[in-house]
Motif scaffolding. Structure first.
Motif, PDB file in Angstrom:
ATOM      1  N   TRP A 124       0.833  -1.190   0.000  1.00 43.42           N
ATOM      2  CA  TRP A 124       0.000   0.000   0.000  1.00 43.42           C
ATOM      3  C   TRP A 124       0.874   1.249   0.000  1.00 43.42           C
ATOM      4  N   GLY A 125       0.618   2.121  -0.952  1.00 45.94           N
ATOM      5  CA  GLY A 125       1.351   3.372  -1.080  1.00 45.94           C
ATOM      6  C   GLY A 125       2.456   3.333  -2.111  1.00 45.94           C
ATOM      7  N   SER A 126       2.866   2.131  -2.560  1.00 47.45           N
ATOM      8  CA  SER A 126       3.989   2.028  -3.493  1.00 47.45           C
ATOM      9  C   SER A 126       3.804   0.826  -4.421  1.00 47.45           C
ATOM     10  N   TRP A 127       3.821   1.099  -5.718  1.00 51.92           N
ATOM     11  CA  TRP A 127       3.697   0.065  -6.731  1.00 51.92           C
ATOM     12  C   TRP A 127       4.876   0.205  -7.695  1.00 51.92           C
ATOM     13  N   VAL A 128       5.624  -0.877  -7.896  1.00 53.14           N
ATOM     14  CA  VAL A 128       6.712  -0.899  -8.882  1.00 53.14           C
ATOM     15  C   VAL A 128       6.464  -2.120  -9.760  1.00 53.14           C
ATOM     16  N   ILE A 129       6.160  -1.866 -11.031  1.00 50.49           N
ATOM     17  CA  ILE A 129       5.834  -2.937 -11.966  1.00 50.49           C
ATOM     18  C   ILE A 129       6.730  -2.790 -13.188  1.00 50.49           C
ATOM     19  N   ARG A 130       7.315  -3.899 -13.624  1.00 54.67           N
ATOM     20  CA  ARG A 130       8.157  -3.895 -14.827  1.00 54.67           C
ATOM     21  C   ARG A 130       7.679  -5.011 -15.747  1.00 54.67           C
TER      22      ARG A 130
END
Length: 185
Positions: A124-130
């Motif tokens: 929650w609060g941070s999404w890092v998608i590659r």
């Protein structure tokens, strides 16, 4: 944003074992069917032009143990850009083994780029998608208020029934980095 239309009325009735459905067919099975429900959808068309549209999947009995999704279609510097990304930890049927699944989809400049090979780190609060697709590499960096002040509880299926088990917000930031690899790099 675009043109949308859909169904607006759903009615429900219980089906007793061996009884007829509204289509005149006999309900299948025996005692296990008792108490099951039949849904009838009546189509009434409404057309919306330049309307934001939201659709949700019905997970049935296989709701993931963990999931996330994000969607954005208002990029002032690139009006033809829309991105949707989702991921989950789900149990496989029969074996019950857990697996991570994810996808990024980008509509941009008349193209659709589906990124099926995705790695993610989400809390929650941070999404890092590659993700990768053909010669493209995408990175999505999302963030919102970590304290949850802008968060709204969402009711979700749990083993104990529908519970406020997730958070949702419409107040966040998304950075999209799209690169085209040249010469395999």
């Amino acid at each position: 944003r675009g043109v949308a239309s859909g169904y607006v009325h759903v009615s429900k009735k219980s089906i007793a074992a061996g009884s007829s459905t509204s289509s005149g067919e006999k309900a299948q099975g025996g005692d296990d069917d008792e108490g099951k429900e039949e849904y009838t959808v009546t189509e009434r068309r409404f057309d919306f032009n330049n309307a934001a549209v939201y659709l949700e999947k019905n997970w049935g009995g296989t709701f993931p143990t963990r999931w996330w999704w994000m969607q954005a279609n208002t990029f002032s510097s690139v009006p033809s850009l829309s991105v949707t990304s989702t991921g989950a930890i789900r149990a496989l049927p029969i074996t019950g083994q857990q697996e991570e699944v994810a996808l990024v989809g980008i509509h941009w400049d008349g193209q659709f780029l589906p990124f099926p090979f995705v790695s993610w780190s989400v809390r929650w609060g941070s999404w890092v998608i590659r993700g990768t697709y053909k010669e493209y590499v995408v990175t999505l960096l999302g963030r919102c208020d970590k304290e949850g002040e802008s968060a709204v509880p969402v009711r979700c299926p749990t083993p104990d029934g529908m519970q406020d088990a997730a958070l949702e917000t419409y107040s966040g930031e998304l950075r999209l980095i799209l690169k085209k690899r040249v010469g395999g790099r």
